[in-house]
Design an enzyme around this catalytic site. Structure first.
Site, PDB file in Angstrom:
ATOM      1  N   PRO A  87      -5.357  -1.454   4.655  1.00  0.00           N
ATOM      2  CA  PRO A  87      -4.892  -2.792   4.287  1.00  0.00           C
ATOM      3  C   PRO A  87      -4.797  -2.991   2.776  1.00  0.00           C
ATOM      4  CG  PRO A  87      -6.624  -2.914   5.943  1.00  0.00           C
ATOM      5  CD  PRO A  87      -6.570  -1.495   5.485  1.00  0.00           C
ATOM      6  N   GLU A 114     -15.001   0.095   9.296  1.00  0.00           N
ATOM      7  CA  GLU A 114     -14.948  -0.814   8.148  1.00  0.00           C
ATOM      8  C   GLU A 114     -14.301  -0.189   6.919  1.00  0.00           C
ATOM      9  OE1 GLU A 114     -15.745  -4.082   8.105  1.00  0.00           O
ATOM     10  OE2 GLU A 114     -15.938  -3.793  10.265  1.00  0.00           O
ATOM     11  N   ARG A 151      14.127   8.610  11.675  1.00  0.00           N
ATOM     12  CA  ARG A 151      15.520   8.209  11.910  1.00  0.00           C
ATOM     13  C   ARG A 151      16.376   8.308  10.653  1.00  0.00           C
ATOM     14  NH1 ARG A 151      17.297   3.195  11.671  1.00  0.00           N
ATOM     15  NH2 ARG A 151      17.979   3.243  13.827  1.00  0.00           N
ATOM     16  N   ASP A 166      21.600  -0.915   9.104  1.00  0.00           N
ATOM     17  CA  ASP A 166      20.400  -1.573   9.628  1.00  0.00           C
ATOM     18  C   ASP A 166      19.904  -2.671   8.706  1.00  0.00           C
ATOM     19  OD1 ASP A 166      20.298   0.033  11.846  1.00  0.00           O
ATOM     20  OD2 ASP A 166      18.793   1.404  11.032  1.00  0.00           O
TER      21      ASP A 166
END
Length: 227
Positions: A87, A114, A151, A166
């Site tokens: 994160p 954690e 992709r 896209d």
């Protein structure tokens, strides 16, 4: 291209990696996967990979040693791009996917509990986060990155146009798409798409891309118009 994943839950990967576009890329030898359970590189008798944090606190922290040992086991790891999924990393975007797709070998390290012992960061090149929300571990993030990168590899989708149109490829959302029937419950396909006039269709699509991006993602619209 080769993608290596370090994970405590390698069984989460085979189903996704053996379906659809990714499966075809593997069959055509455009991509190679290596999934490593870094628990196998724990040196203690219980094969644990985590421990309580120094200084106290809730939860358990992943140890540096098994991750380091797993990295050493990977052929060519020195030249591979080593990525920590956390994160605290840089937010993942299409521009990063395009950069990753130019590498011959990337290594994705999935976290749990954690977080990581801070010393893990001494052995990686990049930290990435797929968004501002909490996941149980890095496996889902790894799969998202794998799918978005594969992709983009030459030959995977057949033509560059398949992905260049896209959403997000050029910091904009995609234009509206329609298929048969021409009318459904009173909702009609825009006449311009039925005109056969390719110039007008291209102009309409570009106009709709700008309009949709401005309405739904003003941040992207602002960024595009600043460049």
């Amino acid at each position: 291209m080769k993608i290596t994943v370090l994970s405590l839950f390698p069984e989460m990967f085979p189903t996704i990696l053996n379906e659809s576009i990714i499966k075809r890329a593997k069959e055509n030898n455009l991509i190679e996967f290596e999934i490593i359970n870094f628990r196998d590189f724990s040196t203690n008798k219980h094969h644990t990979v985590d421990d309580t944090p120094y200084g106290g606190g809730a939860g358990m922290v992943l140890s540096v040693e098994p991750i380091y040992n797993a990295l050493l086991s990977i052929k060519g790891y020195e030249s591979a791009l080593k990525i920590l999924l956390t994160p605290q990393g840089k937010t993942y975007k299409q521009a990063i996917a395009k950069e990753l797709a130019t590498n011959d070998h990337i290594i994705l390290i999935c976290g749990h509990y954690e977080g990581f012992d801070e010393r893990v960061r001494e052995y990686i090149d990049l930290e990435l986060s797929i968004g501002d929300y909490v996941l149980t571990g890095g496996e889902i993030a790894a799969l998202a990155i794998i799918d978005s990168v594969v992709r983009l590899l030459p030959g995977v989708l057949g033509s560059k146009e398949s992905y260049e149109k896209d959403s997000f490829y050029e910091d904009s959302l995609d234009y509206p798409q329609y298929t048969k029937p021409r009318e459904f419950n009173g909702l009609k396909v825009p006449e311009v798409l039925l005109s056969g006039n390719h110039k007008k269709i291209a102009e309409w699509r570009e106009e709709m891309k700008i309009k949709r991006t401005k309405e739904r993602r003003p941040d992207l619209h602002k960024k595009t118009n600043q460049n």
